[in-house]
Design a protein around this motif. Structure first.
Motif, mmCIF file in Angstrom:
data_model
loop_
_atom_site.group_PDB
_atom_site.id
_atom_site.type_symbol
_atom_site.label_atom_id
_atom_site.label_comp_id
_atom_site.label_asym_id
_atom_site.label_seq_id
_atom_site.Cartn_x
_atom_site.Cartn_y
_atom_site.Cartn_z
ATOM 1 N N GLY A 1 0.792 -1.232 0.000
ATOM 2 C CA GLY A 1 0.000 0.000 0.000
ATOM 3 C C GLY A 1 0.818 1.272 0.000
ATOM 4 O O GLY A 1 0.300 2.332 0.336
ATOM 5 N N SER B 1 -2.974 -0.429 5.151
ATOM 6 C CA SER B 1 -2.402 -0.398 3.803
ATOM 7 C C SER B 1 -3.448 -0.084 2.742
ATOM 8 O O SER B 1 -3.114 0.445 1.692
ATOM 9 C CB SER B 1 -1.714 -1.727 3.483
ATOM 10 N N ASP B 2 -4.697 -0.382 3.031
ATOM 11 C CA ASP B 2 -5.710 -0.117 1.997
ATOM 12 C C ASP B 2 -6.240 1.324 2.060
ATOM 13 O O ASP B 2 -7.055 1.726 1.256
ATOM 14 C CB ASP B 2 -6.870 -1.116 2.094
ATOM 15 N N GLU B 3 -5.768 2.093 3.037
ATOM 16 C CA GLU B 3 -6.296 3.449 3.227
ATOM 17 C C GLU B 3 -5.496 4.516 2.480
ATOM 18 O O GLU B 3 -5.808 5.699 2.557
ATOM 19 C CB GLU B 3 -6.285 3.814 4.722
ATOM 20 N N THR B 4 -4.443 4.100 1.812
ATOM 21 C CA THR B 4 -3.511 5.072 1.237
ATOM 22 C C THR B 4 -4.199 6.161 0.415
ATOM 23 O O THR B 4 -3.984 7.356 0.626
ATOM 24 C CB THR B 4 -2.475 4.324 0.381
ATOM 25 N N ILE B 5 -5.024 5.733 -0.491
ATOM 26 C CA ILE B 5 -5.652 6.718 -1.376
ATOM 27 C C ILE B 5 -6.713 7.504 -0.619
ATOM 28 O O ILE B 5 -6.835 8.723 -0.764
ATOM 29 C CB ILE B 5 -6.217 6.012 -2.618
ATOM 30 N N HIS B 6 -7.416 6.801 0.215
ATOM 31 C CA HIS B 6 -8.455 7.448 1.013
ATOM 32 C C HIS B 6 -7.854 8.569 1.865
ATOM 33 O O HIS B 6 -8.397 9.683 1.939
ATOM 34 C CB HIS B 6 -9.124 6.382 1.888
ATOM 35 N N CYS C 1 -2.447 -5.544 -0.382
ATOM 36 C CA CYS C 1 -2.615 -4.312 0.395
ATOM 37 C C CYS C 1 -4.070 -3.924 0.554
ATOM 38 O O CYS C 1 -4.428 -3.222 1.487
ATOM 39 C CB CYS C 1 -1.866 -3.157 -0.276
ATOM 40 N N GLY C 2 -4.917 -4.346 -0.375
ATOM 41 C CA GLY C 2 -6.340 -4.055 -0.258
ATOM 42 C C GLY C 2 -6.772 -2.731 -0.864
ATOM 43 O O GLY C 2 -7.943 -2.379 -0.790
ATOM 44 N N ILE C 3 -5.856 -2.004 -1.459
ATOM 45 C CA ILE C 3 -6.250 -0.704 -2.029
ATOM 46 C C ILE C 3 -7.289 -0.896 -3.137
ATOM 47 O O ILE C 3 -8.265 -0.161 -3.226
ATOM 48 C CB ILE C 3 -5.019 0.065 -2.570
#
Ligand SMILES: Cc1cc2nc3c(=O)[nH]c(=O)nc-3n(C[C@H](O)[C@H](O)[C@H](O)COP(=O)(O)OP(=O)(O)OC[C@H]3O[C@@H](n4cnc5c(N)ncnc54)[C@H](O)[C@@H]3O)c2cc1C
Ligand SMILES: Cc1ncc(C[n+]2csc(CCOP(=O)(O)OP(=O)(O)O)c2C)c(N)n1
Ligand code: SF4
Ligand code: SF4
Ligand code: SF4
Ligand SMILES: [Mg+2]
Lengths: 420, 342, 541
Positions: B47, B250-255, C522-524
């Motif tokens: 991420g 890790s999935d919050e990067t863009i958010h 990563c789940g993005i």
């Protein structure tokens, strides 16, 4: 064509003959005249295509050079002293990346105390950086070495530093046989980079290398410098055949045939030493001189050979490793190991102190008499040193009393205020 | 490329692609033929925003230059995770020299390309925030001042991540780093420090300065494209959240990048010759808490002994940005609506 | 390039480094059930046909639609669109105008004369369908498509059931109704009109039918005992509308009261206005919030000059005067009498209190269970009697045309399985694509387009259609407002946002695939998928 010309000007014009494509430098005495002259030629359009870039620091100057060299341009820069230290990270980097940059180092002392005059401390500070370091004895050689330096650097993909003594050479006007463009063109082919930044054939230059290969990378760099030990004399010879100039090479001996005392030195001081030797020879002493042109790579074999007949080797140098002694002396001592010769280290000319023929004669005489210390500081003002030592010692002993301390500090402070 | 008007495409202005758009109106990233300037197999954290930002920016630059691009990279995460011997993730011509000299190296590359008659080759230099606002600042300012033909891209993850998350001149107030720990009366990084590099860049009067985030790809690509239309020194400052350093999922990067913009903490704008020419208005104004709460580097502001006073000070910073750049405008709201049918 | 050792590396070599091994969770592409589809009583794949419409492939959209419902032009006018109530876009701005787009497609199909696929299959099975309302017609359509022979009988003179005899023409123009019904009949349905089935068992035997579908609706208007003088005209609304539909409207006078709160009450009042009533007053026991009629219809009625008497019951009707008792709602919301009375001048009272079924045709079908006046059925729509199926208003369910169409389809499949001796396959439903699964940031702001309405003045005297259709541009816009809940619409987000370039784009219509050699999990992509078409699952070790 023989011209009466300032050393810097001779170098600048010779560099110009080498058709550099990017020149980037930052002013510092005593290098300034060189880059001013190159800059002027670029600006006047005499050197085309060539980019002359004024930057904000030596760090930038070497960094720009790294970029331009990696992108395939023949690149030149020049600096001195503090400037060299300011760019030192990039100096190492250029060598690590194998970029054939040519740099003039107008040798100068390093502060503090700040001092603009000549010695070799700057060159010694980057001794281990991976650059080839060639020392010029005369302005003729300084000029000629630049032509050879580009050839050598580009053949081997190793950066080359041409060291010339600040002021002594850079600012001295003397006769230099300037080369013709056609001669230089004949000697120096266009730059064919070993690796280059090319969008049509992309590579990544400057990878991170871990323990698994780092030592090999360094060893390979060493081997390239070992190759240089072959190439430097060959190139010098080719150059001499073409120009008639006996410039460059690894080492040069003077009156060493039967010498039992040989002085070893770098750079312009060799001229004075030769004069002193001539005088001592007249006095019947068997003395000689060995000048080292290629300090890095260090031509161990050639040096050993040149010194083979001597029993006393005096290494006279304008730098030293504080806390130990001569730098060059250490190298020489290592290569003559096993012979019966004794190596004496003489530190001289620091911060521009004149090395006079007289002092050298005395030194030689002293040596012949067997009175030379293993480490000598030529023309040291022992009295001044002693006074300062005494003062320091007494201040130190001025007692633990708080009152004393405060008073001392106060007067020190007042004294320092008064000086600035 | 002009910005795709909203028209009546579902996601035309915000998502990466859109099956309903012409190819040329889609982002570079939507194309299977994009360069993938930095390719798979790199060692960035899961991420990582920086690697994403780099691919976005460089792929756009590759398109804008027809592939005639050289990138110079400062030391930092991006360099370390992309080129550990014996493998590189770069598909473009790439050079790494040092931590603090990327702008100067790029100047050299650009100069070489000019003398070599390859003026079609354009040069991008890139660094983390440390390599930009701190150690590389001297070289950067010099490159700006000389107006060298280089696009410098800062991937701002607000700290020295590669060395283990220490404070940089771009670390925001109150943020915890390894050198600004969450202790004492002013936990985390102190207020009143740090450099606003986009504004400093503008003060050099260079032809182009812009900010962007990894959350608005269209905007970022458009800015790279604009930058490549211009010669001279150009600066692009891209906010790239770092899951490791910011303590975010890790999935919050863009958010998180999106929230940085929507709260006003990270103003997104462009400026030409020192003057702001456009701002990305806030779409859904959001209080800073929503942004802060997702990141463990701000955990000391919440939880059992919360610090609403510090949160309020951060909100003030956001509000000042909003006022300075006019990030919330009546017209912005209206223009979105009126754009719909055009 | 022959590069120097270690410090210079050849482009893209890191692909040898399979970082997928870092993963503890892996992304997975899924199709989730859009709430619109879930809510559609006719079982339409709304998201599916909107997807086609978004690209301007209207014929493809229409074809996808009529797989489930042969009447888009009708449904696009009269369906109460529970899909829109369920639509996720409600939580962004307003629901997608599904119904409007459906109508647009239906009308376009009629305009272009697109025909339903020719039936090529023949199973040799014969099915009797009793009642030609939406349930019966839908069953006939689906049965034909399944290759069965269908005989459709109705006691009325024309096809359509309540769509013709209940729903007024200003809401459903007869050309539209006729055209869509004709298209079904053209599939080879045997039709017999004016034939009331009195004994379904007998007819089944006589016709040698393999199965029967009962779609008789609820035809009888409910009546309540209201003390009324002899001269007082009291008619049930269903009969009234039926007569109007047959072109034989009864004379009501100038002041008409309608008793009831459903859509039928509104239709009756609005029809009365069109027939010349100056006053059309709806009397309803509860208040507006509790009225079962649909809001849009109420607005339209009010706009046409229909007035409301909330919280009122009819106590008696005598001599042109209606006596109303005022009600109040108790805490449970039930109306309670207050003992206060008001009067209202009225020439006629229309009763719109709901409908009862007439199931006398089942008298010999003893296994068919009837409770509360409606036929009990199983999931396959089969009644207690083998081979007898039922649907529409005659079975317990919401009484709407759309439910009836859905029943027709379900029954057709039930019948098919029954006559063919196969098991009725039940396709497991996908997980619902709830709003939380979406990332609505990505959707453009796009306010809903409303359909145009006929000027009020023109609605008072004739039966011209009130609600207009969308233009092509508006229909396209509206279709493109769809969020494509739970179903990949190829926005390339996952392809773009993956920091590891671990998403492979397979090309238009083919969607994407993960490259698990490099996906670090990563789940993005999951988080940034606008429509919730990716999920994260634990890595299989
Ligand atoms: C005024 C009014 C307005 C409405 N508005 C809407 C609306 O806007 N939207 C909506 O979705 N729904 C609406 N409805 C409800 C909807 O019309 C019905 O739910 C739907 O028509 C039921 O369909 P069906 O096929 O079960 O029955 P029906 O449509 O009632 O059809 C049954 C058919 O069976 C025939 N039949 C009955 N008994 C026999 C027999 N013994 N032999 C032969 N034939 C027989 C009848 O003649 C009739 O044609 C409305 C209803 C009314 C009354
Ligand atoms: C001259 C020098 N000082 C320090 C370092 C150590 N160092 C390497 S990367 C780095 C931090 C990088 O921070 P930033 O530029 O923000 O990039 P990031 O890793 O956060 O992407 C530091 C301090 C170095 N390599 N060189
Ligand atoms: S530490 Fe941060 S910037 Fe560095 S690779 Fe990890 S996520 Fe990316
Ligand atoms: S947005 Fe589209 S898919 Fe989602 S519920 Fe509404 S109509 Fe259905
Ligand atoms: S964004 Fe890429 S790495 Fe992350 S889960 Fe999705 S496919 Fe895997
Ligand atoms: Mg950083």
């Amino acid at each position: 064509m023989l011209r009466q010309i300032e050393g810097s000007r001779a170098v600048a014009e010779t560099v110009a003959l080498c058709r550099p494509e990017v020149v980037c430098a930052y002013p510092i005495s005593p290098q300034t005249h060189i880059i001013e002259a190159v800059g002027a030629m670029v600006k006047a359009g005499l050197l085309s295509p060539c980019e002359f870039i004024n930057v904000e620091s030596e760090f930038a100057a070497m960094s720009v050079s790294i970029g331009s060299s990696a992108a395939g341009a023949r690149t030149y820069t020049a600096t001195s002293s503090q400037g060299l230290l300011f760019m030192i990270e990039a100096v190492y980097n250029a060598a690590g990346l194998g970029l054939p940059i040519v740099m003039t180092l107008a040798n100068r002392a390093i502060g503090a105390p700040i001092n603009i005059w000549n010695d070799h401390s700057d060159a010694m500070a980057v001794r281990d950086s991976g650059w080839i370091q060639l020392f010029a004895e005369t302005n003729q050689e300084a000029a000629d070495l630049h032509v050879q330096a580009f050839r050598l650097a580009e053949e081997l993909s190793v950066p080359v530093m041409v060291c010339m003594d600040g002021f002594i050479l850079t600012h001295a006007v003397e006769g230099v046989d300037m080369l013709d463009q056609s001669v230089v063109d004949g000697f120096l082919p266009p730059y064919e980079p070993r690796q280059v930044l090319d969008p049509n054939d992309p590579v990544s230059i400057g990878a991170m290398v871990g323990p698994e290969a780092f030592e090999e990378v360094r060893y390979l760099a060493h081997l390239r410098q070992m190759d240089a030990l072959e190439r430097i004399p060959a190139i010098a010879q080719e150059f001499e055949e073409l120009t008639g100039h006996a410039s460059g090479g690894l080492v040069r001996s003077y009156r060493t045939e039967d010498a039992d005392t040989i002085v070893v030195a770098l750079g312009s001081v060799l001229g004075t030493i030769k004069d002193a030797v001539d005088v001592r020879r007249q006095a019947g002493e068997r003395v000689g001189v060995v000048g080292i042109t290629s300090f890095r790579p260090f031509p161990g074999e050639a040096v050993r050979e040149a010194l083979s007949g001597a029993s006393r080797i005096i290494v006279l140098e304008k730098a030293f490793s504080i806390g130990f002694g001569g730098v060059l002396a250490t190298d020489v001592a290592l290569v003559v190991q096993g012979s019966n010769a004794k190596v004496f280290s003489v530190v001289a000319g620091l911060g521009g102190r004149a090395i006079t023929r007289r002092s050298l004669e005395d030194l030689l005489a002293q040596s012949v008499r067997g009175e030379l210390n293993p480490l000598t500081f030529l023309d040291l003002d022992q009295a001044a040193v002693d006074r300062e030592r005494a003062r320091m010692a007494s201040t130190r002993r001025s007692g633990p009393s708080a009152e004393n301390l405060l008073r001392d500090l106060g007067s020190d402070y007042a004294a320092s205020k008064a000086q600035t | 490329m002009t910005r795709q008007p909203v028209r009546f495409y579902q996601v035309g202005s915000f998502a990466v692609g859109n099956r309903l758009l012409n190819d040329e109106d889609r982002t570079v990233q939507s194309s299977p033929n994009r360069t993938n300037s930095i390719d798979s197999g790199h060692r960035a954290c899961q991420g990582c925003g920086e690697v994403l930002g780099a691919r976005y920016a460089l792929d756009a630059a590759m398109r804008a230059t027809n592939g005639q691009l050289v990138a110079v990279n400062a030391t930092g995460c991006l360099e370390v995770f992309s080129t550990p011997y014996p493998e590189t993730s770069w598909r473009i011509a790439w050079l790494h020299s040092l931590f603090g000299n990327a702008p100067a190296v790029a100047t050299g590359v650009a100069a070489a390309m000019r003398v070599k008659g390859k003026s079609e080759v354009r040069v991008v230099a890139q660094a983390g925030d440390g390599g930009t606002v701190d150690i590389g600042f001297g070289c950067l300012s010099g490159m700006f001042e000389r107006n060298d033909d280089v696009l410098f891209i800062c991937y701002d993850n607000e700290g020295y991540m590669n060395t283990g998350v220490q404070r940089s001149g771009a670390t925001p107030p109150a943020a915890r780093t390894a050198t600004t720990v969450a202790a004492g009366p002013e936990p985390g990084n102190v207020f009143g420090q740090g450099k606003d590099l986009p504004r400093i860049a503008m003060a050099h009067d260079i032809p182009y300065v812009a900010t962007a985030t990894v959350a608005d790809l269209h905007d970022l690509e458009q800015k790279v494209e604009r930058a490549m239309e211009i010669h001279g020194a150009r600066y692009l400052h891209v906010l790239v959240p770092c899951p490791l350093g910011w303590g975010s999922a890790s999935d919050e990067t863009i958010h998180i990048a999106r929230l940085a913009k929507e709260t006003g903490l990270f103003p997104v704008f462009a400026a030409e010759h020192g003057r702001v020419t456009s701002v990305s208005p806030i779409r859904h104004r959001t209080p800073v808490e929503e942004y802060l709460k997702l990141q463990r580097r701000y955990a000391h502001l919440f939880g059992s002994s919360p610090r609403p006073d510090i949160v309020a000070r951060l909100q003030e910073i956001a509000d000042e940005n909003i006022a300075r750049y006019g990030l919330v405008t009546e017209e912005a709201g209206e223009s979105v609506a009126s754009e719909v049918r055009t | 390039m022959e590069t120097p050792f270690a410090i210079t590396l050849n482009a893209g070599t890191s692909r040898a480094n399979h970082t997928g091994s870092w993963r503890t969770e892996r992304p997975l592409y899924v199709d989730r059930l859009p709430p619109c589809n879930n809510a559609c009583p006719a079982g339409e794949d709304i998201q599916g046909w909107l997807y086609e419409a978004e690209s301007g492939n209207y014929e493809a959209a229409w074809r996808k639609l009529v797989v489930d419902n042969p009447f888009p032009a009708i449904m696009g006018r009269i369906c109460f669109h529970p899909c829109e109530t369920a639509c996720n876009r409600v939580q962004v701005d307003d629901a997608v105008g599904i119904n409007a787009v459906e109508r647009f497609l239906g009308d376009l199909a009629l305009e272009h004369g697109w025909s339903l696929p020719v039936v090529t299959l023949d199973t040799g099975k014969r099915i009797l369908v009793v009642g030609a309302g939406p349930a019966g017609l839908s069953a006939a359509y689906h049965l034909r498509r399944l290759g069965h022979q269908v005989r459709l009988v109705d006691s009325a003179e024309q096809l359509g059931g309540m769509m013709r005899y209940g729903i007024p023409a200003y809401r459903l123009p007869r050309v539209t109704l006729d055209a869509e019904i004709a298209r079904v009949v053209d599939l080879g349905v045997e039709v017999e009109l004016g034939h009331a089935v009195l004994d379904v068992e007998a007819e089944r035997r006589a016709g040698n039918f393999d199965a029967v579908f009962l779609a008789v609706g609820a035809q009888i208007g409910k009546r309540v005992d209201i003390p009324a003088g002899d001269s007082s005209k009291v008619i049930d609304a269903v009969s009234f509308l039926h007569q109007v539909a047959e072109g034989d409207p009864p004379l009501l006078g100038r002041r008409v009261a309608v008793y009831g709160g459903g859509d039928t009450a509104l239709d009756a009042a609005r029809t009365a206005r069109r027939l010349g009533a100056t006053d059309a007053v709806i009397v309803y026991r509860r208040n507006r919030e509790r009225m079962p009629a649909h809001g849009e219809e109420l607005e339209q009625a009010l706009g046409e000059g229909v007035t409301m008497r909330w919280l009122s019951t009819v106590d008696r009707f005598e001599g042109g005067r209606l006596v109303l008792e005022t009600m109040r709602l108790n805490e449970q919301g039930f109306p309670e009498p207050t003992g206060e009375f008001e009067e209202l001048d009225a020439d006629a009272l229309l009763l719109a209190l709901g409908q009862d079924t007439d199931l006398s045709l089942l008298k010999t079908a003893s296994d068919v269970v009837v409770n509360d006046g409606v036929v009990q059925v199983q999931a396959s729509m089969m009644t207690g009697e083998d081979g007898v199926f039922a649907g529409g208003d005659a079975v317990p369910a919401d009484r709407t045309a759309t439910v009836a169409v859905g029943h027709g389809k379900r029954a057709a499949h039930g019948i098919d399985a029954y006559v063919m001796g196969t098991a009725l396959e039940s396709v497991p439903k996908h997980e619902l694509a709830t709003f939380e699964k979406l990332n609505t940031w990505y959707y453009s702001d796009a306010p809903r387009t409303e359909r145009p309405e006929l000027e009020r003045i023109r609605r008072q005297t004739n039966f011209e259609e009130v609600v207009g259709g969308l233009t092509e541009e508006n229909a396209l816009f509206e279709a493109r407002r769809c969020l494509s809940c739970g179903n990949c619409f190829e926005c390339d987000n996952c392809f773009g946002v993956c920091p590891d370039n671990a998403v492979i784009k397979l090309g238009p219509g083919l969607r994407y695939e993960f490259d698990f050699d490099f996906c670090k999990g990563c789940g993005i992509c999951v988080k940034e998928c606008p429509c919730g078409a990716i999920t994260m699952v634990p890595e299989i070790i």
